[in-house]
Design an enzyme around this catalytic site. Structure first.
Site, PDB file in Angstrom:
ATOM      1  CD  GLU A   1      -2.252  -1.235   2.971  1.00 39.00           C
ATOM      2  OE1 GLU A   1      -2.291  -0.168   3.611  1.00 39.00           O
ATOM      3  OE2 GLU A   1      -2.776  -2.284   3.368  1.00 39.00           O
TER       4      GLU A   1
ATOM      5  CE  LYS B   1       5.243   5.172   6.708  1.00 37.30           C
ATOM      6  NZ  LYS B   1       5.175   6.583   7.047  1.00 37.30           N
TER       7      LYS B   1
ATOM      8  CG  ASP C   1       4.522  12.521   4.280  1.00 34.18           C
ATOM      9  OD1 ASP C   1       4.352  12.339   5.502  1.00 34.18           O
ATOM     10  OD2 ASP C   1       5.442  13.200   3.807  1.00 34.18           O
TER      11      ASP C   1
ATOM     12  CE1 TYR D   1      -3.130   3.603   8.424  1.00 31.62           C
ATOM     13  CE2 TYR D   1      -3.171   5.200   6.640  1.00 31.62           C
ATOM     14  CZ  TYR D   1      -2.865   4.876   7.949  1.00 31.62           C
ATOM     15  OH  TYR D   1      -2.313   5.818   8.772  1.00 31.62           O
TER      16      TYR D   1
ATOM     17  CE  LYS E   1       9.714   6.761   5.576  1.00 31.69           C
ATOM     18  NZ  LYS E   1       9.913   7.025   6.985  1.00 31.69           N
TER      19      LYS E   1
ATOM     20  CB  CYS F   1      41.094  12.680  25.818  1.00 34.77           C
ATOM     21  SG  CYS F   1      39.648  13.559  26.427  1.00 34.77           S
TER      22      CYS F   1
ATOM     23  CB  CYS G   1      41.404  14.648  30.383  1.00 32.35           C
ATOM     24  SG  CYS G   1      41.520  12.986  29.704  1.00 32.35           S
TER      25      CYS G   1
ATOM     26  CB  CYS H   1      39.216   9.600  26.706  1.00 34.95           C
ATOM     27  SG  CYS H   1      39.945  10.275  28.187  1.00 34.95           S
TER      28      CYS H   1
ATOM     29  CB  CYS I   1      38.321  12.168  31.203  1.00 33.78           C
ATOM     30  SG  CYS I   1      37.763  13.016  29.718  1.00 33.78           S
TER      31      CYS I   1
END
Ligand code: IVH
Length: 726
Positions: free
Chosen positions: A123, A125, A127, A234, A327, A421, A424, A445, A451
């Site tokens: 079916e 879809k 929107d 639907y 989709k 990192c 730190c 890290c 940290c």
């Protein structure tokens, strides 16, 4: 519009000023002149934005903030409607393979062979926005929006103005029938509406979906009536009796035919397909027709046609196992990668974020995209200055698909992922899994407790919505309190309640610094600091502190699952936390379990907890520092026991073992159904077993059951016991 999270305080302040002005002006037009210049939805959006910014920057709330004037506008309120059958959403498939996977899952669950046919309906879809129409004895008695799926809004009067929605059904529909479908606006109606709006000097809508949504939520149905809306049916919600045997048809396609016979509109393109090939051909077909349909669709929905199979397939969390939305390809755009920023998360993960030149993709301005990790940057060979193709699909964070090599600026250098990192400066490493020898995709890290980024992120996680949910204690405040030495670990949050003056002082200083910053940004002269604050400002600040203290105080009583989630154990989120809480029920039992010698083994035996997760939990409690910090936290808390599992089904709380061949369902299906009814399914029979369901060919387990005196049922009796329950 920039995400609120991304605003700095100067921008936030400016926007709050502008919003206060704009909202006041709209209020004046609405009340004074009865001539609003924006839609209710657009007005609501302004107020929501204002509230969101204020929530993040409580110190910037203006004395004349629109949020202080509740009811300035007659608030657009519809009565609430509880959906007797929840309105669910659909899982998505983004390519052919995911559709094939879906069919594979369906077959496996039903115990069918790989090439057994499973007919589905395909079916378009639509929107638009979904709505539920309740017909009693064929008469439309109530129409509602989906809302959050459990509760929507009563928009009966508005829906009654839509010509596609019959006020009375033809033929002999069931005594109660909730028809569900999509309200949408055609391109033609949308263009005409916008033209009219424009002519009247009113704002135009962004797309047909928004305008359909705005139109059904008008307080005055006369306005809805002037908006040319349509409806396709639907699916359905409550139907008298409830059992499939009472439905007017045995298949999805049959139900749609019935709907048509009742006088409802059903999408004419719906098709029944038998094979994957047919499904995919239909999809391509629709995709090629998409532009000429005259209304927006964003994919194709496939639903297992036979309703008895749908019932057996059931649901996983909020979506049916028997349907999927395939989709259409996401929207893409080209822009420039201006920078790569490294963010350090709660677990020390270095997450690269692409900063992009702002670009509109499918109606939304995008300026950040995820780059996932080091390998992904290398795979793309993304360099700062590159032109990149980005893609946005639905609500997910935009992705960078590829770079365009021809557009690379001269001298662009390969990106070097930091080995330290950025916060730190500890080494950042990619761990190697001892067992598999695989290198982790993420660089982390190693700073752990030293940290600051990790400390702060952990604290933010601790106060977040599904953990301690401390109102008013947002990210900025955590950062500020951490910076000022007030917060290091969760217990410190509760200790704040003992030092409201300190909190006040930190907030006041911060506020002063902010307004300086704002003035400087606006090129104004510095305020002569008189040391004294205007009274209303001072009062407001006191109120912020008072509310914060009360919010923290309120959370000193917390449920066990929230507490476990808040600890921020790696791999443990809301779901696992709930599993653990349900397994142990009380804090005492949980702590005993976690610190016992056989803790790891026990964890591995908890249904739903895998090896990696069990180890992460075990590691957490194996670290004395964590246990001590938890101890300090618990001094502040009352932890509520979990409610014992609901006794609502005849098998909840029982331990069930399936053995032998099942004929009406697969093992997997039997297990899923039993668990959804609150039973625990085990693989072996012991004295703890309550029921053994034995099919033909059952052997040793059946004997053991008899030896233990455990109740034995055949499949038929089992199904009867669990009744018509899905
Ligand atoms: S069936 C339990 N069929 O898509 C299944 N939904 O992503 C309920 N939608 O909320 C939905 N066209 O608003 C179904 N032919 C169709 C649809 C459709 C559009 C929308 C609907 C739903 C959303 C789920």
């Amino acid at each position: 519009m920039r995400e609120v999270d991304k605003l700095n305080s100067v921008e936030a302040g400016k926007e709050l000023d502008r919003l206060a002005k704009d909202i006041a002006e709209h209020d004046r037009r609405y009340h004074g002149e009865d001539a609003p210049s924006i839609s209710d939805a657009a007005y609501d959006a302004l107020r929501l934005r204002n509230a969101a910014i204020e929530a993040r920057f409580p110190l910037l709330v203006r004395p004349d903030s629109p949020s202080h004037r509740v009811g300035a506008k007659v608030s657009a309120k519809f009565a609430k409607v509880t959906h007797r059958v929840p309105m669910l959403s659909l899982d998505n498939a983004f390519d052919d393979e995911e559709v094939a996977d879906f069919l594979g899952r369906v077959r496996r669950f039903l115990g069918l062979k790989e090439d057994d046919p499973v007919a589905v309906t395909a079916e378009p879809k639509i929107d638009g926005l979904s709505a539920s129409l309740r017909y009693e004895k064929g008469v439309l008695v109530q129409g509602a929006t989906r809302g959050d799926g459990g509760e929507g809004e009563d928009i009966t009067a508005n829906l009654k103005t839509i010509a596609d929605i019959p006020l009375r059904l033809n033929g002999k529909p069931p005594a109660i029938l909730e028809v569900r479908g999509e309200v949408y606006m055609t391109h033609k109606a949308f263009a005409a509406l916008n033209k009219r709006q424009d002519k009247d000097g009113k704002p135009t809508y962004a797309n047909p979906r928004n305008s359909a949504a705005g139109s059904v939520r008008q307080l005055d149905p006369a306005i809805t009536a002037r908006r040319d809306l349509n409806f396709f049916a639907y699916t359905w919600g409550e139907v008298s009796g409830g059992a499939i045997s009472e439905l007017p048809a045995k298949t999805q396609s049959g139900m749609l035919e019935k709907f048509e016979s009742y006088g409802l509109k059903v999408n004419p393109l719906v098709r029944r397909c038998e094979t994957l090939k047919e499904i995919l051909k239909f999809y391509r077909d629709i995709e090629s027709k998409r532009a000429k349909l005259g209304y927006d669709i964003d994919g194709v929905v496939y639903k297992v046609d036979r309703l008895d199979l749908q019932a057996r397939l059931g649901f996983v969390s909020r979506s049916p196992r028997w349907a999927i939305a395939h989709k259409f390809a996401a929207e893409q755009a080209e822009t420039v990668l201006e920078d790569i920023e490294i963010q350090v998360g709660r677990t020390g993960k270095l997450a690269p974020v692409a900063r992009l030149k702002p670009v509109t993709v499918g109606g939304v301005v995008v300026q950040n995209a995820t780059l996932h990790n080091e390998d992904e940057i290398a795979r793309l060979d993304a360099r700062i200055g590159d032109t990149v193709v980005i893609q946005r699909a639905g609500d997910v964070i935009p992705q960078i698909l590829r770079i365009i090599p021809e557009k690379r600026p001269r001298g662009a250098k390969p990106y070097k992922f930091p080995q330290q990192c950025p916060i730190c400066h500890s080494h950042a490493v990619r761990e190697v899994d001892e067992k598999t020898g695989k290198t982790d995709v993420d660089r982390r890290c190693t700073g752990g407790l030293i940290c600051d980024a990790q400390t702060v992120e952990r604290l933010k996680y601790f106060v977040a919505r599904d953990a301690f949910d401390i109102e008013g204690l947002g990210g900025t405040m955590i950062e500020l309190f951490h910076e000022k030495g007030l917060l290091k670990e969760p217990a410190d949050i509760f200790a704040l309640t003992q030092k409201p003056e300190k909190v006040s002082k930190v907030l006041a200083e911060h506020r002063a610094a902010l307004s300086e910053e704002r003035r400087a940004a606006e090129g104004k002269e510095a305020l002569k600091s008189s040391g004294k604050k205007a009274k209303p400002e001072k009062d407001r600040e006191d109120k912020v502190v008072e509310n914060l203290m009360a919010a923290i105080e309120r959370r000193r009583t917390i449920s066990l699952d929230r507490l476990i989630n808040a600890l921020g154990i790696r791999h443990v989120g809301e779901t696992t936390a709930r599993l653990l809480a349900r397994r142990y029920l009380t804090l005492d039992a949980f702590l005993k379990g976690m610190t016992a010698d056989d803790a790891l083994e026990e964890l591995q035996h908890i249904e739903g907890i895998g090896g990696v997760v069990a180890e992460a939990i075990h590691d957490f409690f194996d670290e004395p520092h964590n246990v001590k910090a938890l101890g300090r936290l618990l001094e502040w808390l009352t932890v509520m026991d979990m409610p014992a599992p609901a006794k609502s089904s005849p098998v909840s709380g029982k331990t069930v073992v399936f053995t032998g061949t099942l004929e009406k369902m697969t093992r997997q299906e039997a297990k899923a159904r039993a668990e959804s009814l609150g039973a625990k399914v085990s693989g072996s029979v012991s004295a703890k077993t309550d029921i053994v369901v034995a099919g033909p060919g059952a052997g040793s387990k059946l004997k053991e059951a008899q030896a233990h005196g455990v109740q034995v049922l055949d499949e038929e009796a089992w199904l009867k016991l669990i009744g018509g329950q899905k």
